[in-house]
Each structure stands twice: as structure tokens, then as C-alpha cells.
Scaffold this active site. Sequence first.
Site, mmCIF file in Angstrom:
data_model
loop_
_atom_site.group_PDB
_atom_site.id
_atom_site.type_symbol
_atom_site.label_atom_id
_atom_site.label_comp_id
_atom_site.label_asym_id
_atom_site.label_seq_id
_atom_site.Cartn_x
_atom_site.Cartn_y
_atom_site.Cartn_z
ATOM 1 N N GLN A 31 14.175 -9.806 -3.758
ATOM 2 C CA GLN A 31 12.821 -10.347 -3.571
ATOM 3 C C GLN A 31 12.366 -11.064 -4.844
ATOM 4 O O GLN A 31 11.750 -12.137 -4.774
ATOM 5 C CB GLN A 31 11.870 -9.208 -3.231
ATOM 6 N N GLN A 79 7.451 -9.700 7.741
ATOM 7 C CA GLN A 79 8.684 -9.393 7.010
ATOM 8 C C GLN A 79 9.442 -8.218 7.614
ATOM 9 O O GLN A 79 10.452 -7.795 7.072
ATOM 10 C CB GLN A 79 8.405 -9.171 5.521
ATOM 11 N N GLY A 137 0.803 -1.222 0.000
ATOM 12 C CA GLY A 137 0.000 0.000 0.000
ATOM 13 C C GLY A 137 0.832 1.267 0.000
ATOM 14 O O GLY A 137 2.031 1.256 -0.241
ATOM 15 N N HIS A 181 4.145 1.230 -8.268
ATOM 16 C CA HIS A 181 3.058 0.251 -8.135
ATOM 17 C C HIS A 181 2.083 0.360 -9.316
ATOM 18 O O HIS A 181 1.638 -0.638 -9.867
ATOM 19 C CB HIS A 181 2.244 0.511 -6.857
HETATM 20 P P1 AMP Z 1 5.833 -2.635 -1.754
HETATM 21 O O1 AMP Z 1 4.490 -2.031 -1.587
HETATM 22 O O2 AMP Z 1 6.960 -1.700 -1.425
HETATM 23 O O3 AMP Z 1 5.953 -3.988 -1.093
HETATM 24 O O4 AMP Z 1 5.998 -2.904 -3.315
HETATM 25 C C1 AMP Z 1 5.071 -3.663 -4.024
HETATM 26 C C2 AMP Z 1 5.662 -4.027 -5.359
HETATM 27 O O5 AMP Z 1 5.977 -2.838 -6.079
HETATM 28 C C3 AMP Z 1 6.961 -4.824 -5.222
HETATM 29 O O6 AMP Z 1 7.005 -5.845 -6.197
HETATM 30 C C4 AMP Z 1 8.015 -3.782 -5.452
HETATM 31 O O7 AMP Z 1 9.217 -4.301 -5.981
HETATM 32 C C5 AMP Z 1 7.338 -2.881 -6.459
HETATM 33 N N1 AMP Z 1 7.933 -1.546 -6.421
HETATM 34 C C6 AMP Z 1 8.286 -0.826 -5.338
HETATM 35 N N2 AMP Z 1 8.872 0.339 -5.702
HETATM 36 C C7 AMP Z 1 8.899 0.351 -7.050
HETATM 37 C C8 AMP Z 1 9.381 1.279 -8.039
HETATM 38 N N3 AMP Z 1 9.962 2.430 -7.714
HETATM 39 N N4 AMP Z 1 9.206 0.953 -9.342
HETATM 40 C C9 AMP Z 1 8.617 -0.201 -9.700
HETATM 41 N N5 AMP Z 1 8.161 -1.123 -8.825
HETATM 42 C C10 AMP Z 1 8.292 -0.853 -7.522
#
Ligand code: AMP
Length: 298
Positions: free
Chosen positions: A154, A61, A31, A37
Site C-alpha cells: 500500500q 477496497q 478505525g 495507528h
Molecule cells: P488500517 O486502519 O488498517 O487501514 O490502517 C491505517 C494505517 O495504519 C495504515 O497506514 C496502516 O499501514 C497503519 N497500520 C496498521 N497496522 C499497523 C501497525 N501494526 N503498526 C503501524 N502502523 C500500522
Amino acid sequence: MRLITTLEDLRQTRDGWSRQGRTIGLLPTMGYLHAGHLSHARTARAENDIVVASVFVNPTQFGPNEDLARYPRDLPRDTALLADAGVDAIFAPTADAMYPAGFATWVEPAGPLTERLEAARRPGHFRGVATVVAKLLLLVGPTRAYFGQKDAQQVAVVRRLIADLNLPVELRVGPTIREPDGLAMSSRNVYLTGDARPAATALYRALTAGRAAFDAAPSSADAVREAMRSVIAAEPLATLDYADVCDPATCAPLITSEAPALLALAARIGSTRLIDNFLLRADGSWDIGQFTDARHAE
Ligand code: AMP
């Protein structure tokens, strides 16, 4: 758009989609959404009949001294952004629904991949990630699941998880979306106030210096590490956690500068810990991500 909060509602809704033979794209998130995202949401929208985004700040995590309690949350804002991106459903369960009393079964990644980089600094982090991702994949049963290259280790862990548990899902990895000055978008960027915000570009600047050192022939992986370290050292608000050059699939350190290679970086800007990376693909092309200001894009 549907907001689903219970496992029962999710199962019934998912069964309906399956009966209709719909393909499903799942975008797992914690979120507080940003353009990174949303780029995955748009890709998923183009590739699937149904798009589901999960919004769940997964407590397992986070380490005991990490930012679980203050991690930013704003479900109404996330709901509006996901609706705009054409997402069909949000799955936003409670922690108690995902981890009910008596919960005792974990998915525990092992081996070198989970001993290095983030795994070495955040004990238990990838156990929490692998467990929640496995649960989400089993609950939603997607055709495709969307993850970001931003979290490169990840991606490697999830790739192994899907292969090792024979999960019938296609992993799709999207590029890192960056601010115009190079800072990788992150929900945690909200912590960067005052001087910390411009200082945070040190990660992107360090990776750029590492890439230049990598491309200079002849070069060693140590020269690349040093190039990254020296940029972080020159930024007064930054403290280096690690600067490494490794195999993207195993995160094992490289000795020579040869593709494929992952330039991986973690640093604290003030009290905020940030990670970022550049990927040199086997075909020799760099994936450094995409800028929200298209003029910088490669
Ligand atoms: P998170 O909400 O931080 O767990 O991220 C959810 C998904 O979005 C994960 O697969 C992250 O790798 C991806 N994500 C986070 N930051 C970015 C970004 N700047 N560009 C592209 N994908 C991202």
C-alpha cells in the site's frame, strides 16, 4: 476535538486552517484503532499544527468474499483514543458521502506493482485504496500524510499515486508496531480467538527465519522464501498464502539477496488472513518494526 462527518463541514474547516497558514497532518485509517495507528498520530502531532485522522471503512477496497460486513467498528472508542493522542479532528464520512449515486471515476494503479502479492490475491483492492486515498488527500489537503510500513505494498502504491498525480503532500511512513510476542498489531487481530492467537505469531517467526537466511552468506532469495515457508508449514493452524522476497518499490521478485529488499508474507490463521513484512533498507539496516514491550526492540 472535532468530529466531522460531512464533506461540507470538512471543506469549511479545512479552508479555515488554510487561511491561518496551518500545516496539516492526515492519518487515514479504517478505525478500530490500536497502538500502530496511535504511533502515527503521535508522530503527526509532533510534525504538524493540525492533525486529522480519517475513520472510514472503505467498501471499495474489500472483495465480495471479504470481511466488509464484520470489519470491527467502534467510533466512540476511536474518538477517545484519538483525543488522548492530541488529534484535532476526526473525519468519519458515510459511504454514501464518499461514493454518491452515479459515482464513476476511479484511480486505477497499473503495472507490476499492482499485479503481485496482495494485488494478485485481492483483485480491485488497490483500485479501492488508490481511489479513497486520492479523495481523502484532495478533500483534506494535508501537508503530510501518514501510512504504516505494515502495509508495505500500500505504501508503494500510495508513493506512486502521489508522484503520478503530482499531489502536493509529503508521504511519511511509520514502523510496524508489534505485540510483545511479535504479532503485528491489526484491527483484524480481534478475530484471533483461542489457539489462533498464539498460532498467529507464526508470521513474525517466519519473517525472523527469513531474515536469518537472508543474512547467511551466501544466500539466495529462494532460500529466504523457503525459510519463511517452512515456519508457516510447521504451524498446524496456519495456511501460507505467499512468502516472497521482492523490491520494496515495485514488489518485483528478487533473485539474489541484496538490499533493498522486502520480505513479505501473507497467511491464514484459521479463517483470519494476516499480512506482515520486514524491510531491509538500502543502507543495510533492517526495519522489523517496534514492540510495545521495549525490551524486544532493536
Ligand atoms: P488500517 O486502519 O488498517 O487501514 O490502517 C491505517 C494505517 O495504519 C495504515 O497506514 C496502516 O499501514 C497503519 N497500520 C496498521 N497496522 C499497523 C501497525 N501494526 N503498526 C503501524 N502502523 C500500522
